[in-house]
Design a protein around this motif. Structure first.
Motif, short mmCIF file in Angstrom:
data_model
loop_
_atom_site.label_atom_id
_atom_site.label_comp_id
_atom_site.label_asym_id
_atom_site.label_seq_id
_atom_site.Cartn_x
_atom_site.Cartn_y
_atom_site.Cartn_z
N LEU A 142 0.78 -1.41 0.04
CA LEU A 142 -0.04 0.03 0.28
C LEU A 142 0.71 1.24 0.05
O LEU A 142 1.82 1.28 0.83
CB LEU A 142 -0.76 0.22 1.19
N ALA A 143 0.38 2.38 -0.82
CA ALA A 143 1.04 3.67 -0.48
C ALA A 143 0.66 4.11 0.71
O ALA A 143 -0.13 4.02 1.37
CB ALA A 143 0.48 4.50 -1.82
N PRO A 144 1.53 4.93 1.17
CA PRO A 144 1.42 5.69 2.50
C PRO A 144 0.32 6.18 2.82
O PRO A 144 -0.10 6.54 3.71
CB PRO A 144 2.75 6.83 2.45
N ASP A 145 -0.45 7.21 1.61
CA ASP A 145 -1.61 7.78 1.75
C ASP A 145 -2.87 6.84 2.17
O ASP A 145 -3.84 6.99 3.19
CB ASP A 145 -1.84 8.56 0.75
N ASN A 146 -2.86 5.48 1.49
CA ASN A 146 -3.80 4.64 1.61
C ASN A 146 -3.39 3.95 3.20
O ASN A 146 -4.62 3.32 3.57
CB ASN A 146 -3.77 3.46 0.46
N GLN A 147 -2.16 3.90 3.50
CA GLN A 147 -1.97 3.12 4.62
C GLN A 147 -2.75 4.03 5.87
O GLN A 147 -3.21 3.57 6.92
CB GLN A 147 -0.49 3.03 5.08
N ALA A 148 -2.54 5.42 5.57
CA ALA A 148 -3.10 6.59 6.58
C ALA A 148 -4.64 6.20 6.76
O ALA A 148 -5.24 6.28 7.95
CB ALA A 148 -2.78 7.94 6.11
N ARG A 149 -5.24 6.17 5.45
CA ARG A 149 -6.54 5.88 5.54
C ARG A 149 -7.17 4.66 6.22
O ARG A 149 -8.17 4.81 7.08
CB ARG A 149 -7.26 6.02 3.99
N ILE A 150 -6.47 3.61 6.07
CA ILE A 150 -6.69 2.32 6.65
C ILE A 150 -6.46 2.63 8.28
O ILE A 150 -7.32 2.20 9.25
CB ILE A 150 -5.66 1.23 6.22
N LEU A 151 -5.37 3.34 8.61
CA LEU A 151 -5.36 3.41 10.19
C LEU A 151 -6.21 4.01 10.66
O LEU A 151 -6.67 3.66 11.86
CB LEU A 151 -3.77 4.08 10.29
N ARG A 152 -6.89 5.28 10.28
CA ARG A 152 -8.05 5.90 10.58
C ARG A 152 -9.00 5.18 10.73
O ARG A 152 -9.69 5.00 11.96
CB ARG A 152 -8.25 7.16 9.86
N ALA A 153 -9.42 4.14 9.76
CA ALA A 153 -10.63 3.15 9.97
C ALA A 153 -10.39 2.36 11.04
O ALA A 153 -11.35 2.07 11.87
CB ALA A 153 -10.76 2.81 8.75
N LEU A 154 -9.28 1.89 11.27
CA LEU A 154 -9.07 0.95 12.31
C LEU A 154 -9.06 1.45 13.73
O LEU A 154 -9.65 0.84 14.66
CB LEU A 154 -7.59 0.27 12.02
N GLU A 155 -8.72 2.83 13.82
CA GLU A 155 -8.61 3.43 15.16
C GLU A 155 -10.15 3.89 15.55
O GLU A 155 -10.42 3.79 16.83
CB GLU A 155 -7.74 4.51 15.11
#
Length: 610
Positions: free
Chosen positions: A411-424
């Motif tokens: 995953l690209a870093p920006d998509n990693q950030a989107r996944i992280l927010r959804a998880l949190e």
């Protein structure tokens, strides 16, 4: 002559003559004898006289008609018998002289009724069904339920069913808020479904919905709310969604004055809607799961549904996966390409409490970075050119189930950030949306890029790594567990025979030794292709050494899919000789023609455990 007199309760002392014309008792003001009590049905019972015999009949009430303390459907009465309707008690008496009943205006049947604040009202699903003329409380209600049932039958997915449901409830009950929740029997808890028109989670009556599911009863619950300019009455209706003995979930709607106030008739209709919805939503859920399973099987045709092998490392993986399955923690599966990471993810899902819910597979490496957000989180109508309708994302599809993010390391870093927010937060916005969507999803991720926490300068976010590793499961490459090659080969041989009808009977010892000697850079996936190819070449008899076609990788850079590095080859060779000699260090050193000190240095360098 006989008369019916109020012995205790509201209107104590009032009397009505009993004649051949039935006296109807109930909560509605159009009844001959109104009884303003929330536990009394709108048309509760009727009373009449025929040939000097007084008779009473229950009209399908929700809480029964009591005569001398006993529930009756139809009975003969005598002077002195007491009839209880809620808090009001009537007594049958001898009339002193004929008298006409007091003339009363007859208002419409939709006049407001009294609701006792903070006094919940229940209707059991096991209540007696109305009979005869009492069946149609409202012909219009029956007609609407018939039309609703036809619309439910035309829906092919859970989302379409909910769209039909929400539209109908808005038209019929004009609710200020609507909720639906799925019920998890093993955990005895509810998970709210994120659909259009739902109210905020923090305002949902989840405890009352759970109670309705567990008791199998509908609920009408009024509540008085203080506001700066006075008070308003808020009424909530709740109905369980059940199919047979299985509880699927619960529905709830809420209204408040001055817009509307719900009463018992609304609750009865709401329960009927939930009953009509239940089999359709259960069938649609099963159909969607079968469709996902079919796609999964078609994409992964031939890969075993269980982890085949009895090596120590594979047993450890199975044990850890079984433990992880009983928790809600996210899981990160590490291992080279072709080792069976997806099988581990599927095993965790199937062994856990979410097994009957969706298992959605996402290949992160196969989705273009620019489309990743809309695929995972969905989008609203007109969010971008070509978005003619709204689209549900994969996160919403996996609600109450598991989402498998394969190759998450790509995953690209920006998509990693989107996944992280959804998880949190458990929330996200659809592309082009302004309303947060809440989901309950368990994440199982896999990657061949990582071997542990990301090093400094890595493109993979360390905070996402730690968020994913509630459990971390490592699947060893096939070259480090050669004892699994024989059972895997037998499994793939049987698989190939069933698919092709081949009469190949087995694998010769020489062919098996050749298989064990190979380093398998493609791991289990490569072994499966090799066995299927050998079956095609052999046709009959046994698979011989000449049928085993092994190909060195074309890429000689040592990267993914490339030839093993010298260090990897040396580690594999030392481990294999050590296993063959039963873990004897001295014998291993002699066989390798190196000193024991050098061998111990190799153990430390390659992390080989004796």
């Amino acid at each position: 002559m006989f008369q019916l007199t109020v012995k205790s309760g509201a209107n104590k002392g009032m009397s009505w003559p009993i004649s051949e014309r039935p006296l109807v008792l109930g909560r509605s003001n159009v009844c001959d004898i109104p009884v303003p009590d929330p536990v009394v049905s709108r048309r509760h019972c009727e009373l009449w006289q025929a040939d000097q015999i007084i008779q009473i009949r229950d009209l399908g009430s929700s809480n029964a008609t009591l005569v001398n303390g006993f529930p009756v459907h139809e009975a003969k009465l005598r002077v002195g018998d007491e009839i209880s309707l809620g808090a009001v008690v009537f007594v049958v008496a001898q009339a002193a002289s004929p008298s006409a009943p007091e003339k009363r205006p007859v208002p419409d049947d939709d006049t407001p009724v009294t609701l006792w604040l903070n006094d919940a009202y229940y209707i059991s699903q096991k209540a007696r069904e109305p009979e005869g003329d009492d069946l149609p409380r409202s012909v219009n209600d029956l007609r609407e339920l018939f039309i609703l049932g036809r619309k439910f039958g035309g829906a092919s997915s859970v989302r379409q069913l909910l769209d039909v449901l929400v539209g109908h409830l808005r038209e019929k009950l004009s609710p200020a808020a609507i909720w639906m929740a799925w019920y998890s029997a093993p955990e005895k808890c509810l998970a709210l479904h994120p659909f259009e028109g739902a109210a905020p989670n923090q305002d949902a009556p989840t405890e009352a919905m759970l109670r309705a599911v567990e008791t199998g009863s509908g609920l009408l619950s009024p509540r008085s709310i203080r506001e700066p300019n006075g008070r308003r009455l808020e009424v909530t209706l709740i109905a369980p969604i059940s199919t047979g003995a299985e509880s699927v979930g619960a529905l709830a709607v809420r209204c408040a004055t001055p817009q509307r106030v719900y009463d018992e008739s609304d609750l009865e209709y709401f329960i009927a809607v939930a009953h009509a919805l239940a089999p359709h939503i259960r069938a649609a859920g099963i159909q969607e799961q079968l469709r996902r399973d079919y796609e999964y099987a078609r994409q992964r045709a031939g890969i075993p549904s269980t982890l085949v092998g009895e090596s120590e490392s594979l047993r450890a993986v199975r044990e850890l996966a079984a433990k992880a399955a009983q928790t809600h923690l996210n899981v990160l599966v590490l291992g080279e390409t072709g080792t069976g990471k997806e099988l581990v993810a599927r095993m965790i899902h199937d062994l856990g409490p979410r097994a009957q819910r969706p298992f959605v597979v996402v290949n992160c490496a196969a989705i273009p970075s620019s489309l990743f957000e809309s695929e995972l989180f969905g989008y609203e109508k007109n969010a971008f050119t070509g978005a003619t309708t709204a689209k549900v994302g994969l996160f919403e599809e996996a609600h109450c189930g598991s989402l498998f993010l394969d190759e998450i390391g790509d995953l690209a870093p920006d998509n990693q950030a989107r996944i992280l927010r959804a998880l949190e937060t458990g929330t996200f916005y659809r592309v082009g949306g302004t309303r947060e969507t809440h989901v309950d999803v368990r994440i199982i991720a896999a990657t061949n890029r990582l071997t542990g926490p990301p090093e400094k300068g890595s493109s993979f976010r360390s905070d996402l790594y730690h968020r994913l590793t509630g459990f971390e499961i490592r699947v060893s490459p096939l070259r480090d567990r050669t004892e699994d090659i024989e059972p895997l080969s037998a499994h793939f041989l049987e698989e190939a025979r069933q698919q092709t009808g081949s009469s190949v009977s087995g694998i010769s010892p020489a062919a098996l030794e050749r298989l064990k000697a190979w380093l398998w850079p493609g791991n289990v996936r490569e072994l499966r292709a090799c066995i299927h190819r050998a079956v095609a070449l052999a046709r009959v008899g046994q698979i011989e050494q000449s049928h085993i076609a092994l190909f060195a990788p074309i890429d000689a850079t040592g990267g993914e899919g490339g030839i093993l590095t010298l260090a990897d080859a040396e580690k594999h060779h030392i481990s294999r000789v050590l296993r063959q000699l039963g873990g004897n260090v001295s014998a291993t050193a002699r066989a390798l023609k190196i000193s024991r000190a050098t061998l111990y240095n190799k153990f430390e360098e390659y992390d080989i455990h004796v």
